[in-house]
Scaffold this active site. Sequence first.
Site, PDB file in Angstrom:
ATOM      1  CG  ASN A   1      -1.689   1.225   1.456  1.00  0.00           C
ATOM      2  OD1 ASN A   1      -1.770   2.068   0.555  1.00  0.00           O
ATOM      3  ND2 ASN A   1      -2.283   1.366   2.635  1.00  0.00           N
TER       4      ASN A   1
ATOM      5  CE  LYS B   1       0.032   3.155   4.901  1.00  0.00           C
ATOM      6  NZ  LYS B   1       0.176   3.244   6.345  1.00  0.00           N
TER       7      LYS B   1
ATOM      8  CG  HIS C   1      -5.655   1.875   5.585  1.00  0.00           C
ATOM      9  ND1 HIS C   1      -5.136   2.762   6.505  1.00  0.00           N
ATOM     10  CD2 HIS C   1      -4.676   0.973   5.324  1.00  0.00           C
ATOM     11  CE1 HIS C   1      -3.884   2.409   6.771  1.00  0.00           C
ATOM     12  NE2 HIS C   1      -3.580   1.333   6.074  1.00  0.00           N
TER      13      HIS C   1
ATOM     14  CD  GLU D   1      -2.624   5.405   7.032  1.00  0.00           C
ATOM     15  OE1 GLU D   1      -2.702   5.448   5.788  1.00  0.00           O
ATOM     16  OE2 GLU D   1      -1.644   4.910   7.622  1.00  0.00           O
TER      17      GLU D   1
ATOM     18  CD  GLU E   1      -3.007  -2.507   7.601  1.00  0.00           C
ATOM     19  OE1 GLU E   1      -1.997  -2.797   6.954  1.00  0.00           O
ATOM     20  OE2 GLU E   1      -3.570  -1.414   7.522  1.00  0.00           O
TER      21      GLU E   1
ATOM     22  N   GLY F   1       3.195   2.232  10.856  1.00  0.00           N
ATOM     23  CA  GLY F   1       4.134   3.336  10.694  1.00  0.00           C
ATOM     24  C   GLY F   1       4.903   3.685  11.963  1.00  0.00           C
TER      25      GLY F   1
ATOM     26  CB  SER G   1       6.001  -1.733  11.649  1.00  0.00           C
ATOM     27  OG  SER G   1       5.557  -0.437  11.989  1.00  0.00           O
TER      28      SER G   1
HETATM   29  P1  13P Z   1       3.468   0.398   7.596  1.00  0.00           P
HETATM   30  O1  13P Z   1       3.979  -0.878   6.984  1.00  0.00           O
HETATM   31  O2  13P Z   1       4.160   1.620   7.075  1.00  0.00           O
HETATM   32  O3  13P Z   1       3.404   0.320   9.085  1.00  0.00           O
HETATM   33  O4  13P Z   1       1.924   0.560   7.092  1.00  0.00           O
HETATM   34  C1  13P Z   1       1.046  -0.490   7.263  1.00  0.00           C
HETATM   35  C2  13P Z   1      -0.204  -0.172   6.553  1.00  0.00           C
HETATM   36  O5  13P Z   1      -0.955   0.696   6.969  1.00  0.00           O
HETATM   37  C3  13P Z   1      -0.512  -0.908   5.315  1.00  0.00           C
HETATM   38  O6  13P Z   1      -1.800  -0.655   4.873  1.00  0.00           O
END
Ligand code: 13P
Length: 263
Positions: free
Chosen positions: A14, A16, A102, A104, A174, A180, A220
């Site tokens: 992803n 983002k 997601h 976010e 997740e 992150g 992560s």
């Molecule tokens: P990270 O791997 O940067 O922690 O992000 C995970 C994520 O949100 C994948 O959708």
Amino acid sequence: MLKGEIRKPIIAGNWKMHKMHLEGVKLVEEIDNSLDKNLDIEVVIIPPFTALRSISTVIKANQMKIKLGAQNMHYMSEGPFTGEISPLMLKALDIEYVIIGHSERREYFDETDELINKKLKKALEVGIKPILCVGEPLRIREIGKQKQYVREQLNNCLEGLNENYVHNIVIAYEPIWAIGTGKTATPEDANFMISFIRQRISKIFSPVISEKIRIQYGGSVKPFSIVPIMVQPEIDGVLVGGASLNAQDFSDIVNYKKKLKNI
Ligand code: 13P
């Protein structure tokens, strides 16, 4: 062992809100070049909307094995929804997967379980495979209520879905505190939560469906942490954020079986 037989492992990146479209094309080419030719897992890259068209063309022209996903979609086919993207627009670009819900999007764009449920229904109706994200925030983990939290998300998001198509859903567990942050759930803990999610799917739908649905871990994931995660019996793959923006890191994650042989 159903993992690998009924459930093909799936590793998705992803991106983002990163990468201009030309950078995206370059990254996909680099990833494709480094993939093991006999790869027996699904590799999906999920760039921003602006890069989808160019990358879709490059994948097709070069007959790459990489599959393409989008990060979001609207739940209607068309209409007066300024700034939104229709699932049919994604379908027309041969996009096979779409991330739905997601954390976010839940946090910064107020997406609710109800809205996510509508999007899931629509994705299944038009034939795009949704990657449904669930997972608890830190405050919930600290009081040990992660199972209850995820159970509620699943009950709400999966309500009333068409049982004939529901096996096409991929679920990504997740935990928000691991996204992150550099903190990962321990592989055993991720496996425990994913096993719990599978039990819930079995209750909501059926044991047969629960054996078919693939469940990923996200949060992560890095080249050094992939092997212990992928050897867990219930974990069918990973959803990678930051490490998917670097061709070498993402390829190392996708080609994790090479490291497995060295153990
Ligand atoms: P990270 O791997 O940067 O922690 O992000 C995970 C994520 O949100 C994948 O959708």
